[in-house]
Design a protein around this motif. Structure first.
Motif, PDB file in Angstrom:
ATOM      1  N   GLU A   6      14.929  44.783 -18.006  1.00 58.44           N
ATOM      2  CA  GLU A   6      16.280  44.813 -18.629  1.00 58.44           C
ATOM      3  C   GLU A   6      16.141  44.152 -19.990  1.00 58.44           C
ATOM      4  OE1 GLU A   6      19.929  46.017 -18.673  1.00 58.44           O
ATOM      5  OE2 GLU A   6      18.950  46.558 -17.357  1.00 58.44           O
ATOM      6  N   GLU A   7      15.631  43.113 -19.643  1.00 59.53           N
ATOM      7  CA  GLU A   7      15.223  42.239 -21.004  1.00 59.53           C
ATOM      8  C   GLU A   7      14.460  43.084 -22.208  1.00 59.53           C
ATOM      9  OE1 GLU A   7      14.713  40.979 -18.123  1.00 59.53           O
ATOM     10  OE2 GLU A   7      15.880  39.000 -17.808  1.00 59.53           O
ATOM     11  N   LEU A   8      13.540  43.686 -21.812  1.00 57.10           N
ATOM     12  CA  LEU A   8      12.593  44.578 -22.779  1.00 57.10           C
ATOM     13  C   LEU A   8      13.645  45.570 -23.516  1.00 57.10           C
ATOM     14  CD1 LEU A   8       9.784  45.104 -23.587  1.00 57.10           C
ATOM     15  CD2 LEU A   8       9.338  46.565 -21.730  1.00 57.10           C
ATOM     16  N   ILE A   9      14.388  46.206 -22.671  1.00 56.40           N
ATOM     17  CA  ILE A   9      15.328  47.477 -23.111  1.00 56.40           C
ATOM     18  C   ILE A   9      16.151  46.710 -24.162  1.00 56.40           C
ATOM     19  CG2 ILE A   9      17.181  48.974 -22.513  1.00 56.40           C
ATOM     20  CD1 ILE A   9      15.509  49.232 -19.820  1.00 56.40           C
ATOM     21  N   GLU A  10      16.706  45.301 -23.996  1.00 57.60           N
ATOM     22  CA  GLU A  10      17.791  44.735 -24.655  1.00 57.60           C
ATOM     23  C   GLU A  10      17.328  44.235 -25.819  1.00 57.60           C
ATOM     24  OE1 GLU A  10      20.467  42.625 -22.125  1.00 57.60           O
ATOM     25  OE2 GLU A  10      20.826  44.370 -21.095  1.00 57.60           O
ATOM     26  N   TYR A  11      16.144  43.962 -25.784  1.00 54.07           N
ATOM     27  CA  TYR A  11      15.190  43.143 -26.947  1.00 54.07           C
ATOM     28  C   TYR A  11      15.502  43.969 -28.322  1.00 54.07           C
ATOM     29  CZ  TYR A  11      12.042  39.900 -29.095  1.00 54.07           C
ATOM     30  OH  TYR A  11      11.368  38.999 -29.853  1.00 54.07           O
ATOM     31  N   LYS A  12      16.101  43.238 -29.233  1.00 49.89           N
ATOM     32  CA  LYS A  12      16.048  43.803 -30.652  1.00 49.89           C
ATOM     33  C   LYS A  12      15.253  43.393 -31.473  1.00 49.89           C
ATOM     34  CE  LYS A  12      19.680  46.126 -28.943  1.00 49.89           C
ATOM     35  NZ  LYS A  12      19.239  47.266 -28.262  1.00 49.89           N
ATOM     36  N   GLU A  13      14.205  42.352 -31.480  1.00 46.54           N
ATOM     37  CA  GLU A  13      13.414  41.828 -32.320  1.00 46.54           C
ATOM     38  C   GLU A  13      12.134  42.665 -32.466  1.00 46.54           C
ATOM     39  OE1 GLU A  13      14.568  39.379 -34.374  1.00 46.54           O
ATOM     40  OE2 GLU A  13      16.573  39.614 -33.136  1.00 46.54           O
ATOM     41  N   ASN A  14      11.119  42.153 -33.185  1.00 45.52           N
ATOM     42  CA  ASN A  14       9.866  42.826 -33.248  1.00 45.52           C
ATOM     43  C   ASN A  14       9.058  42.915 -31.848  1.00 45.52           C
ATOM     44  OD1 ASN A  14       7.015  43.419 -33.796  1.00 45.52           O
ATOM     45  ND2 ASN A  14       7.458  42.606 -35.761  1.00 45.52           N
ATOM     46  N   MET A  15       9.132  44.204 -31.334  1.00 44.47           N
ATOM     47  CA  MET A  15       8.435  44.288 -30.032  1.00 44.47           C
ATOM     48  C   MET A  15       6.951  43.928 -30.177  1.00 44.47           C
ATOM     49  SD  MET A  15       9.178  45.181 -26.947  1.00 44.47           S
ATOM     50  CE  MET A  15      10.851  45.808 -27.293  1.00 44.47           C
ATOM     51  N   TYR A  16       6.254  44.186 -31.178  1.00 45.22           N
ATOM     52  CA  TYR A  16       4.887  43.782 -31.333  1.00 45.22           C
ATOM     53  C   TYR A  16       4.738  42.134 -31.103  1.00 45.22           C
ATOM     54  CZ  TYR A  16       0.288  43.067 -33.054  1.00 45.22           C
ATOM     55  OH  TYR A  16      -1.127  42.704 -33.160  1.00 45.22           O
ATOM     56  N   ILE A  18       6.566  40.032 -29.533  1.00 44.34           N
ATOM     57  CA  ILE A  18       6.874  39.610 -28.167  1.00 44.34           C
ATOM     58  C   ILE A  18       5.839  40.190 -27.334  1.00 44.34           C
ATOM     59  CG2 ILE A  18       8.543  41.279 -27.393  1.00 44.34           C
ATOM     60  CD1 ILE A  18       9.992  38.853 -26.450  1.00 44.34           C
ATOM     61  N   THR A  19       5.117  41.109 -27.550  1.00 40.05           N
ATOM     62  CA  THR A  19       4.015  41.670 -26.711  1.00 40.05           C
ATOM     63  C   THR A  19       2.894  40.753 -26.680  1.00 40.05           C
ATOM     64  OG1 THR A  19       5.006  44.043 -26.936  1.00 40.05           O
ATOM     65  CG2 THR A  19       2.727  43.829 -26.228  1.00 40.05           C
ATOM     66  N   CYS A  20       2.556  40.333 -27.976  1.00 41.21           N
ATOM     67  CA  CYS A  20       1.582  39.442 -28.112  1.00 41.21           C
ATOM     68  C   CYS A  20       1.696  38.270 -27.637  1.00 41.21           C
ATOM     69  CB  CYS A  20       1.173  39.608 -29.906  1.00 41.21           C
ATOM     70  SG  CYS A  20       0.625  40.898 -30.492  1.00 41.21           S
ATOM     71  N   ALA A  21       3.083  37.622 -27.731  1.00 38.14           N
ATOM     72  CA  ALA A  21       3.262  36.319 -27.062  1.00 38.14           C
ATOM     73  C   ALA A  21       3.151  36.494 -25.652  1.00 38.14           C
ATOM     74  CB  ALA A  21       4.661  35.928 -27.596  1.00 38.14           C
ATOM     75  N   ALA A  22       3.476  37.648 -25.008  1.00 36.84           N
ATOM     76  CA  ALA A  22       3.538  37.518 -23.531  1.00 36.84           C
ATOM     77  C   ALA A  22       2.037  37.672 -23.101  1.00 36.84           C
ATOM     78  CB  ALA A  22       4.316  38.842 -23.136  1.00 36.84           C
ATOM     79  N   SER A  23       1.319  38.543 -24.007  1.00 40.39           N
ATOM     80  CA  SER A  23      -0.077  38.671 -23.575  1.00 40.39           C
ATOM     81  C   SER A  23      -0.955  37.273 -23.760  1.00 40.39           C
ATOM     82  CB  SER A  23      -0.664  39.858 -24.646  1.00 40.39           C
ATOM     83  OG  SER A  23      -1.996  39.817 -24.503  1.00 40.39           O
ATOM     84  N   ARG A  24      -0.588  36.449 -24.652  1.00 38.89           N
ATOM     85  CA  ARG A  24      -1.188  35.410 -25.103  1.00 38.89           C
ATOM     86  C   ARG A  24      -0.873  34.377 -23.813  1.00 38.89           C
ATOM     87  NH1 ARG A  24      -3.785  32.273 -29.708  1.00 38.89           N
ATOM     88  NH2 ARG A  24      -4.112  34.773 -30.142  1.00 38.89           N
ATOM     89  N   ARG A  25       0.271  34.481 -23.536  1.00 33.55           N
ATOM     90  CA  ARG A  25       0.847  33.451 -22.397  1.00 33.55           C
ATOM     91  C   ARG A  25       0.302  33.596 -21.128  1.00 33.55           C
ATOM     92  NH1 ARG A  25       1.947  28.631 -20.826  1.00 33.55           N
ATOM     93  NH2 ARG A  25       3.349  28.479 -19.189  1.00 33.55           N
ATOM     94  N   ALA A  26      -0.010  35.062 -20.732  1.00 35.38           N
ATOM     95  CA  ALA A  26      -0.600  35.564 -19.637  1.00 35.38           C
ATOM     96  C   ALA A  26      -2.060  35.076 -19.516  1.00 35.38           C
ATOM     97  CB  ALA A  26      -0.704  37.118 -19.339  1.00 35.38           C
ATOM     98  N   TYR A  27      -2.601  35.172 -20.894  1.00 29.44           N
ATOM     99  CA  TYR A  27      -4.056  34.457 -20.820  1.00 29.44           C
ATOM    100  C   TYR A  27      -4.133  33.043 -20.532  1.00 29.44           C
ATOM    101  CZ  TYR A  27      -8.633  33.109 -22.644  1.00 29.44           C
ATOM    102  OH  TYR A  27      -9.631  32.670 -22.797  1.00 29.44           O
ATOM    103  N   ALA A  48       4.359  35.884 -17.407  1.00 34.42           N
ATOM    104  CA  ALA A  48       4.317  35.640 -18.786  1.00 34.42           C
ATOM    105  C   ALA A  48       5.444  36.328 -19.426  1.00 34.42           C
ATOM    106  CB  ALA A  48       3.026  35.998 -19.252  1.00 34.42           C
ATOM    107  N   ALA A  49       5.797  37.497 -19.096  1.00 30.29           N
ATOM    108  CA  ALA A  49       7.003  38.154 -19.858  1.00 30.29           C
ATOM    109  C   ALA A  49       8.227  37.680 -19.485  1.00 30.29           C
ATOM    110  CB  ALA A  49       6.759  39.735 -19.361  1.00 30.29           C
ATOM    111  N   GLN A  50       8.339  37.412 -18.431  1.00 23.26           N
ATOM    112  CA  GLN A  50       9.718  36.750 -17.992  1.00 23.26           C
ATOM    113  C   GLN A  50       9.759  35.356 -18.685  1.00 23.26           C
ATOM    114  OE1 GLN A  50      11.619  38.065 -15.719  1.00 23.26           O
ATOM    115  NE2 GLN A  50      13.173  36.423 -15.971  1.00 23.26           N
ATOM    116  N   GLN A  51       8.661  34.510 -18.664  1.00 20.39           N
ATOM    117  CA  GLN A  51       8.804  33.270 -19.414  1.00 20.39           C
ATOM    118  C   GLN A  51       9.212  33.588 -20.985  1.00 20.39           C
ATOM    119  OE1 GLN A  51       5.216  31.190 -18.701  1.00 20.39           O
ATOM    120  NE2 GLN A  51       5.917  30.329 -16.869  1.00 20.39           N
TER     121      GLN A  51
END
Length: 67
Positions: A6-16, A18-27, A48-51
């Motif tokens: 739901e948050e992913l669908i509603e996200y209006k900023e730069n998807m790249y 936030i994807t990088c941020a979630a990936s780095r956080r998962a690491y 990580a994505a939830q955070q």
């Protein structure tokens, strides 16, 4: 916890970004062996994505200068 679709669908900023941020956080979470991983049934990327989407953690893009 499931992936925050739901948050992913509603996200209006730069998807790249936030994807990088979630990936780095998962690491980071996996390298630290964070106890929240066990509470989340080992689903590091979902945690990580939830955070990132709930702004539990913040991220910033650093500008680099070309040589």
């Amino acid at each position: 916890m499931i992936f925050p679709l739901e948050e992913l669908i509603e996200y209006k900023e730069n998807m790249y970004e936030i994807t990088c941020a979630a990936s780095r956080r998962a690491y980071q979470l996996s390298m630290l062996s964070d106890p929240e991983i066990e509470e989340n049934e080992g689903k590091v990327v979902s945690l990580a994505a939830q955070q990132v989407f709930t702004k539990e953690i913040e991220f910033r893009i650093e500008e680099t200068q070309a040589p």
